[in-house]
Design an enzyme around this catalytic site. Structure first.
Site, PDB file in Angstrom:
ATOM      1  N   TYR A  55       0.853  -1.184   0.000  1.00  0.00           N
ATOM      2  CA  TYR A  55       0.000   0.000   0.000  1.00  0.00           C
ATOM      3  C   TYR A  55       0.894   1.242   0.000  1.00  0.00           C
ATOM      4  O   TYR A  55       1.576   1.541   0.977  1.00  0.00           O
ATOM      5  CB  TYR A  55      -0.923   0.030   1.219  1.00  0.00           C
ATOM      6  CG  TYR A  55      -1.947  -1.079   1.281  1.00  0.00           C
ATOM      7  CD1 TYR A  55      -2.266  -1.847   0.166  1.00  0.00           C
ATOM      8  CD2 TYR A  55      -2.608  -1.370   2.466  1.00  0.00           C
ATOM      9  CE1 TYR A  55      -3.208  -2.867   0.236  1.00  0.00           C
ATOM     10  CE2 TYR A  55      -3.555  -2.380   2.547  1.00  0.00           C
ATOM     11  CZ  TYR A  55      -3.841  -3.126   1.434  1.00  0.00           C
ATOM     12  OH  TYR A  55      -4.772  -4.141   1.517  1.00  0.00           O
ATOM     13  N   LEU A 207     -17.600  -3.031   1.458  1.00  0.00           N
ATOM     14  CA  LEU A 207     -18.652  -2.182   0.896  1.00  0.00           C
ATOM     15  C   LEU A 207     -18.686  -2.270  -0.623  1.00  0.00           C
ATOM     16  O   LEU A 207     -19.166  -1.362  -1.306  1.00  0.00           O
ATOM     17  CB  LEU A 207     -18.458  -0.731   1.350  1.00  0.00           C
ATOM     18  CG  LEU A 207     -18.691  -0.501   2.850  1.00  0.00           C
ATOM     19  CD1 LEU A 207     -18.326   0.930   3.230  1.00  0.00           C
ATOM     20  CD2 LEU A 207     -20.135  -0.805   3.227  1.00  0.00           C
ATOM     21  N   ALA A 208     -18.184  -3.382  -1.163  1.00  0.00           N
ATOM     22  CA  ALA A 208     -18.215  -3.627  -2.616  1.00  0.00           C
ATOM     23  C   ALA A 208     -17.617  -2.451  -3.385  1.00  0.00           C
ATOM     24  O   ALA A 208     -18.247  -1.876  -4.277  1.00  0.00           O
ATOM     25  CB  ALA A 208     -19.637  -3.935  -3.089  1.00  0.00           C
ATOM     26  N   GLY A 214     -24.256   3.489  -1.570  1.00  0.00           N
ATOM     27  CA  GLY A 214     -25.427   4.020  -2.237  1.00  0.00           C
ATOM     28  C   GLY A 214     -25.140   5.197  -3.147  1.00  0.00           C
ATOM     29  O   GLY A 214     -26.061   5.747  -3.771  1.00  0.00           O
ATOM     30  N   LYS A 215     -23.863   5.576  -3.258  1.00  0.00           N
ATOM     31  CA  LYS A 215     -23.510   6.739  -4.101  1.00  0.00           C
ATOM     32  C   LYS A 215     -23.524   6.416  -5.582  1.00  0.00           C
ATOM     33  O   LYS A 215     -23.690   7.308  -6.421  1.00  0.00           O
ATOM     34  CB  LYS A 215     -22.114   7.243  -3.727  1.00  0.00           C
ATOM     35  CG  LYS A 215     -21.991   7.810  -2.333  1.00  0.00           C
ATOM     36  CD  LYS A 215     -20.606   8.389  -2.105  1.00  0.00           C
ATOM     37  CE  LYS A 215     -19.520   7.343  -2.224  1.00  0.00           C
ATOM     38  NZ  LYS A 215     -18.183   7.876  -1.879  1.00  0.00           N
TER      39      LYS A 215
END
Length: 307
Positions: A55, A207-208, A214-215
């Site tokens: 990272y 959160l996939a 939902g954005k």
């Protein structure tokens, strides 16, 4: 309180993903994120933070290390990091593992890593060599526990068999790709191995890739480095899952992100989902999952929507 099986680690319900440190969050923002996250975790639990040597080419670990040193937080935080492939020819060979661990220890400004992963399986190195090198790190006190990430059920089983038969430090956890939009790969094979062998699961992309916030919806453009990955989930199933999340979130006065993380944290074998935010505002949408309790019918609704 979530505990990592086979260890004495009592960790937070949410594992904060350090992949954003030095990438989408600069160092001051990363410090603010870590401050907010650790403040939210109950004092009876250890704030759990996940990083990897790849990272930011070590920058994520370095930022985390500087934050722990400046805040005096090393003894409170549970630190996970990974031996990553990068451009190595044999990433999980014994010499590469030793070198990677030493780099991570320096970056993190610590004398031990709480949970050290094989980031990706390495078919070019005999498993016995990899597992023996991990065991040596544990025996030397440089690593407390070892774990696997991105392993197939067959390779995970083979590794666990070798560790058991040769008396080597066992993998205590698995980090797989698992969320409401991606269930089959874990539930149709890996979950049985994890359950049978008593491991804990720490899913990534919880959160996939941001879709479950939902954005991301059809016809909408979002300025985010995750937008392309999240857009892959736009469609009938995605709409169904988001509608179920919104329904449950509204009932609790919380966010869909928190509901998605709580659903995952409540799944059999899962210890804590891994998720991150690039701002304190994004993190604030995740933190309610720490106190959220879903009813059985709410979990059933999410189960059906995500099938």
């Amino acid at each position: 309180m979530p505990s990592l099986p086979g260890t004495d680690l009592i960790v937070s319900d949410l594992c904060f993903g350090g992949n954003v440190f030095g990438w989408t969050a600069d160092e001051p923002t990363s410090f603010a994120l870590l401050d907010r996250f650790t403040d939210a975790v109950p004092s009876t639990e250890s704030p759990f933070v996940d990083s990897a040597e790849m990272y930011g080419n070590g920058l994520s670990e370095q930022i985390l290390g500087r934050w722990m040193a400046e805040r005096g937080m090393r003894d409170r935080v549970t630190v996970a990091t990974k031996a990553s492939p990068g451009d190595k020819e044999h990433p999980l060979s014994a010499p590469e593992i030793r070198a990677a661990a030493e780099r991570s220890l320096r970056n993190l400004q610590t004398d031990h890593i709480d949970l050290y992963y094989a980031h990706y399986d390495d078919a070019t190195t005999p498993l016995e060599e990899t597992l023996t090198a991990f065991d040596e790190l544990v025996r030397a006190g440089k690593v407390r526990h070892v774990a696997a990430s991105n392993y197939s059920p067959e390779r995970l089983t083979e590794a666990l068999d070798i560790q058991r038969d040769q008396g080597l430090s066992p993998y205590v956890a698995l980090q797989p790709h698992y969320n409401l939009m991606e269930r089959a790969a874990y539930e149709d094979g890996l979950r049985d191995v994890v359950a049978d062998r008593g491991l804990g699961t720490l899913p990534y992309f919880s959160l996939a890739k941001g879709f479950l916030t939902g954005k991301y919806r059809a016809g909408e453009t979002i300025d985010s480095p995750r937008a392309k990955g999240a857009s892959a989930y736009v469609g009938e199933k995605g709409d169904r899952v988001l509608a179920a999340l919104q329904q449950v979130a509204a009932a609790h006065g919380t966010t869909g992100s928190a509901v998605a993380l709580r659903w995952l944290a409540d799944r059999p074998t899962v210890v804590a989902p891994i998720a991150s935010g690039r701002s304190v505002e994004q993190l604030a949408d995740l933190l309610p999952m720490l106190d959220l309790r879903l009813a059985d019918d709410e979990r059933d609704l999410l189960d059906r929507a995500s099938e």
